[in-house]
Design an enzyme around this catalytic site. Sequence first.
Site, mmCIF file in Angstrom:
data_model
loop_
_atom_site.group_PDB
_atom_site.id
_atom_site.type_symbol
_atom_site.label_atom_id
_atom_site.label_comp_id
_atom_site.label_asym_id
_atom_site.label_seq_id
_atom_site.Cartn_x
_atom_site.Cartn_y
_atom_site.Cartn_z
ATOM 1 N N GLU A 59 -30.303 58.741 2.084
ATOM 2 C CA GLU A 59 -29.042 58.153 1.959
ATOM 3 C C GLU A 59 -29.206 56.808 1.341
ATOM 4 O O GLU A 59 -28.298 56.438 0.348
ATOM 5 C CB GLU A 59 -28.715 57.909 3.474
ATOM 6 N N HIS A 128 -24.365 61.615 16.544
ATOM 7 C CA HIS A 128 -23.185 62.130 15.634
ATOM 8 C C HIS A 128 -21.860 61.708 16.087
ATOM 9 O O HIS A 128 -20.772 62.023 15.334
ATOM 10 C CB HIS A 128 -23.202 63.764 15.889
#
Lengths: 323, 321
Positions: A59, A128
């Site tokens: 990322e 999440h």
Amino acid sequence: MTITYREALREALREALTEDERVFLMGEDVGAYGGCFGVSLGLLEEFGPERIRDTPLSESAFVGAGIGAALGGMRPIVEIMTVNFSLLALDQIINNAATLRHMSGGQLGVPLVIRMTTGAGRQLAAQHSHSLEGWYAHIPGLRIIAPATIEDARGMLWTALEDPDPVLLFEHGSLYNVPGELAADAAAVDIDRAAIRRAGGDVTLVGYGGTLRTALTAADELAADGVEAEVVDLRTLRPLDEDTVLDSVRRTHRLVIVDEGWRTGSLSAEIAARAAEAALYELDAPIERVCTAEVPIPYAKQLEDAALPQAADVVAAARRAVG
Amino acid sequence: MTTKHREDLLRQMIRIRRFEERCVELYSSTKIRGFMHLYIGEEAVAAGVLGALGPSDAVVSTYREHGHALARGISMEAVLAEMYGRTNGCSRGRGGSMHLFDAGRRFYGGNAIVGGGLPLAVGLALASAMRGEPVVTACLFGDGAVAEGEFHECLNLAALWRLPVLFCCENNLYAMGTALARAQAETDLALRASSYGMPSWPVDGMDPLAVAAATERAVESIRGGSGPCFLELRTYRFRAHSMYDAERYRDRAEVERWKDRDPIPRLAALMREDGELTDAELETIESEVGDELTAAIAAAEAGPFEPVSDLTRFVYAEHAS
């Protein structure tokens, strides 16, 4: 035409890739897989691997590469699967994207769009499901937008790409499958102003992204009891369109803020503070906030539901405010 | 290598050395504030690497970047005025010593987050590759960055996409006060980089001729389209990490041993031996550098301060309204 939120986002991507050769999409599984949530399905076949770039699970590297590519004259769109994973790129977003213009005395700009999913409601548990867009809204140098409607899902991306500064675009995960009507000539929309999604004179309900639907559902229930709620969709979380919110409060004299972030230090706290600073004497009742319980989002459905702002909670808050 | 080339390297190293020696005085007299990280001892790297790049190449640097900035062609005045916090500084006084920028010279800072510049370099290289420009992005960072996740993410990504990045690791053996061997299980950094499938080699970072030759070779390979290269430039800083460092972590004897390899007298001696430099010529260089520095200090001290009313400028683009 009827179209889903996901398809509206995809149309926006397709338009951007077609209209501007500097635009490319980069992120984990955006290509061969079609996007973690299917947003970019088919774009690899249409635009090829140079412009629909699958990245490794790095990322920080690919978000930072987006920043570098923007410095180098491109108009990258970086997709991060969820806001939870964006924390692995926080250094790049905050220490580079948000600061380079200022640190360089105005010489550099980072015209980058970062898209990511946010929010809970799908039993995906704590890593999440969080809503951290309010955190990002704390940072000078960033613009934070959260399309809640089909029209905004279709129209916000182009406007964001035209912005000379970094824009973070938050897509609430529960919206992807939601269908809606979209005009055939739908185009770019402004990202400067909040929108009144339902007019009403008795109480102002403020929401954005995933909580707009919660607020609208609550407004329908309230209407059945004769309470007319005005629903404001913030659309842009930074810079906040304070005027639209406060103008509504000056009409209704009551304010309920619905925020899927945690209450402490949240966007809802910011809006409440601004209302208190600028419109305290307009208020006929204490400001109400409906936020996520102060707990990492749990897996079990009944626990997750209990953690999140529900329409019934908003109705109860509005009734307290109306008295 | 031509005499002219050697003389350029020598002059560049002297410029950087004298500039920073004066910075120490200016810091002591509180004209410069904030953190200041000196490059003294490492000048061969800046002179050799930056001197081998072209004007359209891009450079990403660190917080120990005075030497990189000067070697890139940013004027002494612009760098010094930045440290004085004036509007004629190369970042209008918004960045200071650690954040020198020059968009026109494609000098992208001045990054004070260790490893934080590597992703930017990958992205700049991606942009030039997608635009079909034969441009190299040189990314300078220290040995400390090798411990960061971004180092590994970025070497992998650059190699995977065959991007035109020149990774330049200035291995001065210390990440602030932590010796390389106390932080790295494998201290051969070129070997580490080679595991990502890119040409990687160690270079004597105290020898500007070796640095220049290695950089030229790497740049040629990268411009030819064969993807990134990695140089481990083995060097040493003679001074403390910053102005607040008591240097408890290393022996004076070690520092003195490295000073024996000081790149400036070393190159000067070599050039004298080869009949390429006389005492008079060296004196001329010193005198010209001295004049440049005197003028830069005067210009920095005369530079205007940004008015406080402009505090919030440059957070977002300024739209014509």
